[in-house]
Design an enzyme around this catalytic site. Structure first.
Site, mmCIF file in Angstrom:
data_model
loop_
_atom_site.group_PDB
_atom_site.id
_atom_site.type_symbol
_atom_site.label_atom_id
_atom_site.label_comp_id
_atom_site.label_asym_id
_atom_site.label_seq_id
_atom_site.Cartn_x
_atom_site.Cartn_y
_atom_site.Cartn_z
ATOM 1 N N TYR A 152 0.843 -1.205 0.000
ATOM 2 C CA TYR A 152 0.000 0.000 0.000
ATOM 3 C C TYR A 152 0.885 1.265 0.000
ATOM 4 O O TYR A 152 0.663 2.201 -0.769
ATOM 5 C CB TYR A 152 -0.904 -0.050 1.236
ATOM 6 C CG TYR A 152 -1.643 1.223 1.572
ATOM 7 C CD1 TYR A 152 -2.776 1.605 0.855
ATOM 8 C CD2 TYR A 152 -1.228 2.029 2.639
ATOM 9 C CE1 TYR A 152 -3.468 2.765 1.191
ATOM 10 C CE2 TYR A 152 -1.913 3.184 2.973
ATOM 11 C CZ TYR A 152 -3.034 3.552 2.250
ATOM 12 O OH TYR A 152 -3.714 4.704 2.579
ATOM 13 N N GLU A 194 -11.259 -1.236 9.450
ATOM 14 C CA GLU A 194 -11.207 -0.121 10.396
ATOM 15 C C GLU A 194 -9.782 0.108 10.904
ATOM 16 O O GLU A 194 -8.989 -0.821 10.981
ATOM 17 C CB GLU A 194 -12.162 -0.364 11.579
ATOM 18 C CG GLU A 194 -11.907 -1.614 12.397
ATOM 19 C CD GLU A 194 -12.517 -2.883 11.785
ATOM 20 O OE1 GLU A 194 -12.844 -2.891 10.591
ATOM 21 O OE2 GLU A 194 -12.615 -3.875 12.520
ATOM 22 N N THR A 222 3.876 2.646 18.832
ATOM 23 C CA THR A 222 3.400 4.030 18.956
ATOM 24 C C THR A 222 2.921 4.598 17.617
ATOM 25 O O THR A 222 3.395 4.206 16.547
ATOM 26 C CB THR A 222 4.526 4.944 19.497
ATOM 27 O OG1 THR A 222 5.692 4.753 18.691
ATOM 28 C CG2 THR A 222 4.834 4.645 20.945
HETATM 29 P P1 NAD Z 1 -12.290 4.966 3.054
HETATM 30 O O1 NAD Z 1 -12.049 3.527 2.768
HETATM 31 O O2 NAD Z 1 -13.344 5.331 4.043
HETATM 32 O O3 NAD Z 1 -12.581 5.739 1.697
HETATM 33 C C1 NAD Z 1 -12.078 5.328 0.464
HETATM 34 C C2 NAD Z 1 -13.233 5.234 -0.496
HETATM 35 O O4 NAD Z 1 -12.748 4.852 -1.782
HETATM 36 C C3 NAD Z 1 -14.259 4.157 -0.081
HETATM 37 O O5 NAD Z 1 -15.543 4.740 0.123
HETATM 38 C C4 NAD Z 1 -14.254 3.182 -1.238
HETATM 39 O O6 NAD Z 1 -15.538 2.642 -1.541
HETATM 40 C C5 NAD Z 1 -13.735 4.065 -2.382
HETATM 41 N N1 NAD Z 1 -13.205 3.241 -3.465
HETATM 42 C C6 NAD Z 1 -12.399 2.147 -3.369
HETATM 43 N N2 NAD Z 1 -12.189 1.611 -4.580
HETATM 44 C C7 NAD Z 1 -12.894 2.367 -5.459
HETATM 45 C C8 NAD Z 1 -13.093 2.297 -6.859
HETATM 46 N N3 NAD Z 1 -12.523 1.332 -7.594
HETATM 47 N N4 NAD Z 1 -13.867 3.228 -7.462
HETATM 48 C C9 NAD Z 1 -14.466 4.195 -6.713
HETATM 49 N N5 NAD Z 1 -14.322 4.318 -5.381
HETATM 50 C C10 NAD Z 1 -13.544 3.400 -4.766
HETATM 51 O O7 NAD Z 1 -10.872 5.551 3.481
HETATM 52 P P2 NAD Z 1 -10.490 6.998 4.039
HETATM 53 O O8 NAD Z 1 -9.926 6.800 5.377
HETATM 54 O O9 NAD Z 1 -11.611 7.956 3.849
HETATM 55 O O10 NAD Z 1 -9.280 7.367 3.060
HETATM 56 C C11 NAD Z 1 -9.408 8.309 1.996
HETATM 57 C C12 NAD Z 1 -8.070 8.455 1.299
HETATM 58 O O11 NAD Z 1 -7.073 8.916 2.227
HETATM 59 C C13 NAD Z 1 -7.517 7.146 0.721
HETATM 60 O O12 NAD Z 1 -6.835 7.419 -0.478
HETATM 61 C C14 NAD Z 1 -6.530 6.682 1.760
HETATM 62 O O13 NAD Z 1 -5.523 5.854 1.202
HETATM 63 C C15 NAD Z 1 -5.980 8.021 2.253
HETATM 64 N N6 NAD Z 1 -5.426 7.938 3.616
HETATM 65 C C16 NAD Z 1 -6.261 7.777 4.692
HETATM 66 C C17 NAD Z 1 -5.717 7.705 5.971
HETATM 67 C C18 NAD Z 1 -6.591 7.542 7.197
HETATM 68 O O14 NAD Z 1 -6.030 7.543 8.309
HETATM 69 N N7 NAD Z 1 -7.889 7.417 7.099
HETATM 70 C C19 NAD Z 1 -4.328 7.788 6.160
HETATM 71 C C20 NAD Z 1 -3.531 7.930 5.028
HETATM 72 C C21 NAD Z 1 -4.086 8.030 3.766
#
Ligand code: NAD
Length: 337
Positions: A152, A194, A222
């Site tokens: 990832y 989650e 941590t």
């Molecule tokens: P999330 O899983 O809640 O949201 C990601 C969304 O992308 C989901 O609703 C999923 O259905 C959608 N998705 C997946 N494959 C898809 C596809 N083929 N076509 C259309 N939609 C698709 O995750 P999040 O926590 O809201 O993360 C949002 C972004 O931020 C992501 O790119 C994630 O990698 C990045 N990110 C999040 C965190 C965190 O702590 N939450 C940390 C680092 C990076």
């Protein structure tokens, strides 16, 4: 009469955690917001968008259609999850996110989108800087020489580079945030994707008083955690800035998983015993964010304390777990009649 919308904005992943909060914020600010996602978790109160596309962004035609007539694009769609998910799943994550990120960038170029935002991650940082529990915050240049600990993270890093190349070769205006453990209400809290705050809130919420919860690893690993509202403020400040290189959006308050669990247990008011599952995935040993760059360039830093943010998160997850129990069909016990 509806007010005239300011800018036309696409939020991909707008059915997920960060994307739905971001879409709501932009919609409330008066922008025309299109959300695109394969799934909509349904946790936000409607209306939080103007147009909803239920599309798979691994498909080129869908990316072209989604980015048509958009001024700004926030690309948050990704096949992702917490540490359990990204430790176990490699090929699907690289394939799906590689397709989404490649097609989204090219579609933005062809449709002459004004500005493209990419959601990168703290997971791009090299494993060799995250071997101890007590560590310095990761600064943006620390990304190289590269050695992320998950597929990832490698995909996110490659995607950052592709964004940089599109900026250099095609003059696409870009912004890149490296999110560090964003948490809060209305995110995934069950099902295996989650993250640690949501998983611990759920475990504590469903445990009885004097019950037991399982902690992954020895609990001494941590992390730092950034509340969703702070992350959204940081995202918007970055998008509005002139800064086009990757920037950390996170918190500098380092806590152990044990600390995190203890805060949540205290919030719940329950007496809970922690048990340790040493065979479970736990990711890098220690990870913290350095947010000096965001402070200097954006004047941004998180405002929400971990205790307050976790209280909001726990209350939301606890209510969801209760609703899940009520709505679950009664299970007939085999052999009891
Ligand atoms: P999330 O899983 O809640 O949201 C990601 C969304 O992308 C989901 O609703 C999923 O259905 C959608 N998705 C997946 N494959 C898809 C596809 N083929 N076509 C259309 N939609 C698709 O995750 P999040 O926590 O809201 O993360 C949002 C972004 O931020 C992501 O790119 C994630 O990698 C990045 N990110 C999040 C965190 C965190 O702590 N939450 C940390 C680092 C990076």
């Amino acid at each position: 009469m509806r007010p005239k919308r300011l800018e036309r904005v696409l939020v991909t992943g707008g059915g997920g955690f960060i994307g739905s909060h971001l879409a709501k914020f932009l919609h409330d600010r008066g922008h025309f917001v299109r959300v695109a996602d394969t799934h909509f978790n349904g946790y936000q109160d409607y209306p939080y968008y103007d147009e909803r596309l239920g599309v798979d962004l691994r498909d080129w035609e869908n990316c072209v259609a989604a980015t048509k007539r958009m001024d700004l694009v926030y690309n948050l769609a990704a096949n992702m999850g917490g540490i359990g998910f990204i430790t176990e799943i490699g090929a699907e994550v690289m394939r799906d996110n590689g397709l989404i990120n490649t097609y989204m960038l090219e579609a933005c170029r062809q449709n002459r989108v004004g500005k493209y935002f990419f959601s990168s991650s703290a997971c791009i940082y090299p494993d060799y800087r995250q071997k101890e529990t007590k560590i310095e915050g990761l600064r943006e240049p620390d990304a190289y020489p590269a050695d992320p600990d998950t597929f990832y993270g490698w995909e996110k890093l490659a995607a950052e580079k592709m964004v940089e190349a599109y900026q250099r070769d095609f003059d696409l205006e870009v912004r890149i945030a490296r999110y560090h453990n964003i948490y809060g209400p209305k995110g995934t809290y069950k099902g295996g994707r989650e993250n640690s705050p949501a998983a611990l809130c759920r475990k504590v919420a469903v445990a009885s008083d004097h019950g037991v919860i399982s902690i992954w690893g020895d609990g001494k690993q941590t992390r730092s955690y950034c509340y969703i509202d702070d992350a959204i403020r940081g995202t918007l400040a970055l998008m509005e800035s002139e800064y086009s290189e990757p920037m950390n959006i996170g918190s500098e308050r380092l806590v152990s998983i044990n600390d995190l669990a203890n805060i949540i247990i205290k919030i719940s008011g329950k007496r809970i015993v922690k048990e340790y599952d040493l065979s479970a995935p736990q990711g890098v040993r220690g990870r913290n964010a350095d947010i000096d760059l965001a402070r200097k360039v954006l004047g941004w830093e998180p405002r929400m304390s971990l205790e307050e943010g976790l209280t909001n998160t726990y209350n939301w997850i606890s209510a969801r777990c209760e609703a899940d129990t009520i709505s679950a069909p009664a299970v007939r016990q085999v052999g009891t009649n």
